[in-house]
Design an enzyme around this catalytic site. Structure first.
Site, short mmCIF file in Angstrom:
data_model
loop_
_atom_site.label_atom_id
_atom_site.label_comp_id
_atom_site.label_asym_id
_atom_site.label_seq_id
_atom_site.Cartn_x
_atom_site.Cartn_y
_atom_site.Cartn_z
N TYR A 1 -16.74 35.50 -24.03
CA TYR A 1 -16.14 36.80 -23.72
C TYR A 1 -14.69 36.83 -24.18
O TYR A 1 -14.24 37.80 -24.80
CB TYR A 1 -16.23 37.07 -22.22
CG TYR A 1 -15.34 38.21 -21.77
CD1 TYR A 1 -15.61 39.53 -22.13
CD2 TYR A 1 -14.19 37.96 -21.02
CE1 TYR A 1 -14.78 40.57 -21.74
CE2 TYR A 1 -13.35 38.99 -20.62
CZ TYR A 1 -13.66 40.30 -20.98
OH TYR A 1 -12.82 41.32 -20.60
N PRO B 1 -1.70 42.85 -22.07
CA PRO B 1 -2.65 43.00 -20.97
C PRO B 1 -4.04 42.51 -21.35
O PRO B 1 -4.52 42.77 -22.46
CB PRO B 1 -2.64 44.52 -20.70
CG PRO B 1 -2.14 45.13 -21.97
CD PRO B 1 -1.20 44.15 -22.57
N ALA C 1 -7.98 41.45 -19.24
CA ALA C 1 -8.70 41.62 -17.97
C ALA C 1 -9.12 40.28 -17.36
O ALA C 1 -9.19 39.26 -18.03
CB ALA C 1 -9.94 42.48 -18.19
N SER D 1 -3.39 44.58 -17.12
CA SER D 1 -4.57 45.38 -17.39
C SER D 1 -4.97 46.22 -16.17
O SER D 1 -4.82 45.79 -15.03
CB SER D 1 -5.74 44.47 -17.76
OG SER D 1 -6.96 45.17 -17.83
N GLN E 1 -1.21 48.64 -18.42
CA GLN E 1 -2.12 49.16 -19.43
C GLN E 1 -3.13 50.07 -18.75
O GLN E 1 -3.68 49.72 -17.71
CB GLN E 1 -2.81 48.00 -20.15
CG GLN E 1 -3.91 48.41 -21.09
CD GLN E 1 -5.29 48.32 -20.44
OE1 GLN E 1 -5.44 47.79 -19.35
NE2 GLN E 1 -6.28 48.85 -21.12
N TYR F 1 -6.46 52.76 -18.76
CA TYR F 1 -7.62 53.49 -19.25
C TYR F 1 -7.69 54.80 -18.48
O TYR F 1 -7.40 54.85 -17.28
CB TYR F 1 -8.92 52.71 -19.01
CG TYR F 1 -9.07 51.48 -19.87
CD1 TYR F 1 -9.32 51.57 -21.23
CD2 TYR F 1 -8.99 50.20 -19.30
CE1 TYR F 1 -9.48 50.44 -22.01
CE2 TYR F 1 -9.16 49.06 -20.08
CZ TYR F 1 -9.40 49.19 -21.44
OH TYR F 1 -9.56 48.08 -22.21
N THR G 1 -4.26 53.12 -23.46
CA THR G 1 -5.11 52.53 -24.48
C THR G 1 -5.84 53.65 -25.21
O THR G 1 -6.73 54.29 -24.65
CB THR G 1 -6.10 51.55 -23.85
OG1 THR G 1 -5.36 50.54 -23.16
CG2 THR G 1 -6.97 50.89 -24.91
N LYS H 1 -1.06 52.58 -27.05
CA LYS H 1 -1.51 51.26 -27.48
C LYS H 1 -2.84 51.38 -28.22
O LYS H 1 -3.84 51.82 -27.65
CB LYS H 1 -1.68 50.33 -26.27
CG LYS H 1 -2.14 48.92 -26.62
CD LYS H 1 -2.29 48.08 -25.36
CE LYS H 1 -2.66 46.65 -25.70
NZ LYS H 1 -3.98 46.54 -26.35
N HIS I 1 -7.17 46.07 -30.47
CA HIS I 1 -7.85 45.54 -29.27
C HIS I 1 -8.35 44.12 -29.52
O HIS I 1 -9.42 43.72 -29.05
CB HIS I 1 -9.03 46.45 -28.89
CG HIS I 1 -9.16 46.68 -27.42
ND1 HIS I 1 -8.66 47.79 -26.79
CD2 HIS I 1 -9.74 45.94 -26.43
CE1 HIS I 1 -8.93 47.74 -25.49
NE2 HIS I 1 -9.58 46.61 -25.25
N GLY J 1 -3.97 38.61 -33.14
CA GLY J 1 -4.09 37.39 -33.92
C GLY J 1 -2.90 36.45 -33.86
O GLY J 1 -2.84 35.48 -34.61
N VAL J 2 -1.95 36.70 -32.98
CA VAL J 2 -0.74 35.89 -32.91
C VAL J 2 -1.06 34.56 -32.24
O VAL J 2 -1.44 34.51 -31.07
CB VAL J 2 0.38 36.62 -32.14
CG1 VAL J 2 1.60 35.72 -31.99
CG2 VAL J 2 0.74 37.92 -32.85
N ARG J 3 -0.90 33.47 -33.00
CA ARG J 3 -1.21 32.15 -32.48
C ARG J 3 -0.07 31.16 -32.71
O ARG J 3 -0.15 30.01 -32.29
CB ARG J 3 -2.48 31.59 -33.14
CG ARG J 3 -3.73 32.41 -32.93
CD ARG J 3 -4.18 32.42 -31.47
NE ARG J 3 -5.43 33.16 -31.31
CZ ARG J 3 -5.50 34.46 -31.08
NH1 ARG J 3 -4.38 35.18 -30.98
NH2 ARG J 3 -6.67 35.07 -30.94
N ARG K 1 -4.72 36.27 -26.16
CA ARG K 1 -5.57 35.12 -25.88
C ARG K 1 -4.79 33.84 -25.54
O ARG K 1 -5.24 33.07 -24.69
CB ARG K 1 -6.53 34.90 -27.05
CG ARG K 1 -7.65 35.96 -27.13
CD ARG K 1 -8.56 35.70 -28.32
NE ARG K 1 -9.70 36.59 -28.36
CZ ARG K 1 -9.74 37.76 -29.02
NH1 ARG K 1 -8.65 38.18 -29.67
NH2 ARG K 1 -10.83 38.50 -29.03
#
Length: 386
Positions: free
Chosen positions: A32, A85, A87, A114, A136, A138, A164, A252, A276, A309-311, A331
């Site tokens: 997930y 944010p 979940a 979130s 954030q 919805y 969002t 966003k 997203h 994608g920032v790592r 992440r």
């Protein structure tokens, strides 16, 4: 999905942290968090696109004093990096978003929360103080549920809502469907009460919102329910939000010049470039490919924020050089949280802090304001607007 190796002897990078953390989660939770939409091409490109840029070094510059700070809401934060944010933090640790907020506060980073937090926004604000600043949002078809959430956030002291705008419906995420992803019984939605009625979990394969996309008979039944509202527009939604809050309103999920113009015309305070995390539409632009177009369209009228994608801190440096005013990581926060709760998140922060200062010294930049496009070259043109 990747096969993760045994934990490294030392964790010195976000990749090390990912490899150490994800095997600790169940398969459904791991996939997930790590998964994306459809064939996950955009998920992969969000990260790989950074490798198409190279940093131009500068030498014989006095870099004995490096200022990595950035300002948000008139307040100075340690870095131009915040927690994006995401979940369900209680899937990683019992303290959930409270642990995340404590880490943000400890290192003086900004944090976005979130709507689908597993801890109430008030508890997160109390734990995070001036770091927990952005909710954030919805928008549900039952606008009262959304309005109540906005009013609670303002009362608690949040400074902005990040609407969002890229989620009229949740994207097709094969891993969640294969795994029949469900929240375990101990994980609850912290921002909603039983008196508000059932809250559709749009990440679930059984999401009513998704079902209504292909089943017209269900659409009428969903009106005025706590399901995602696919009818949002710039012309109606932003003025409605303005009528119920004095907080800043951020958009966003913007990825094009056209939507940048529309967002600014509607009166948003920040345009946030995001897809997203590659979890909505596959085969769309990686966010770093969208960023220059959005920055050019914004023309400095509003700040441009960025995620995707920032790592590594070099990814942050490149996004800033291409015009982002603030960068959000998603992440990596979850990797840290799963690895060792608050301490794991703080380890993640230390990695970014150390890397960014190091890069700035090699690039001859003594402050964030000095990071601009002159610091980069691109290996080859890959995206052209048709």
């Amino acid at each position: 999905m990747a096969n993760y190796k045994s934990p490294p002897a030392k964790i010195i990078s976000i990749k090390d942290l990912e490899n150490a953390a994800l095997p600790r989660a169940s398969k459904s939770v791991r996939e997930y968090w790590a998964g994306g939409a459809s064939e996950e091409k955009t998920l992969a490109e969000n990260s790989s696109v950074f490798d198409e840029y190279r940093i131009r070094t500068r030498v014989m510059v006095d870099v004995s004093q490096i200022d990595t700070s950035a300002t948000l809401f008139g307040r100075k934060y340690r870095l131009p990096i915040g927690f994006a944010p995401s979940a369900f933090h209680q899937l990683a640790t019992d303290d959930g978003e409270v642990a995340t907020a404590r880490a943000a506060k400890a290192h003086n980073w900004a944090m976005g929360l979130s709507s689908y937090s597993t801890k109430p926004l008030e508890d997160v604000k109390l734990a995070g103080g001036d770091s927990a600043q952005v909710l954030q949002l919805y928008v549900f078809q039952n606008r009262k549920t959304t309005e109540d959430l906005v009013r609670r956030a303002e009362k608690a002291g949040y400074k902005a809502i990040a609407l969002t705008v890229d989620t009229p419906v949740i994207g097709i995420r094969p891993a969640d469907i294969y795994n029949d992803f469900k929240l375990p019984p101990h994980v609850k939605l912290g921002n909603f009460g039983a008196d508000q009625g059932p809250i559709d979990n749009p990440t679930s394969p059984q999401s009513e919102t998704r079902d209504a996309v292909t089943d017209e008979s269900k659409r009428e039944d969903l009106k005025n329910t706590n399901t995602l509202d696919p009818s949002l527009t710039w012309e109606e939604t932003i003025p409605w939000l303005r009528s119920i809050t004095s907080m800043q309103i951020w958009a966003k999920g913007v990825a094009t010049a056209e939507d940048t113009e529309a967002a600014i015309a509607a009166g948003v305070d920040v345009v946030w470039v995001s897809n997203h995390g590659g979890r909505q539409l596959d085969s769309t632009l990686a966010t770093l490919d969208s960023l220059p177009e959005v920055v050019a369209a914004a023309r400095g009228r509003v700040p441009v924020h960025f995620d995707g994608g920032v790592r590594r801190a070099s990814d942050v440096f490149k996004a800033l050089a291409l015009g982002a005013d603030f960068v959000w990581v998603g992440r990596p926060v979850l990797y840290g949280l799963l690895y060792d709760g608050q301490n794991g998140v703080e380890l993640m922060q230390t990695i970014f802090e150390t890397e960014l200062a190091n890069i700035m010294m090699f690039a001859g930049t003594t402050s964030i304001k000095e990071i601009d496009s002159r610091r980069l070259v691109r290996k080859g043109l890959r995206i052209e607007k048709l």
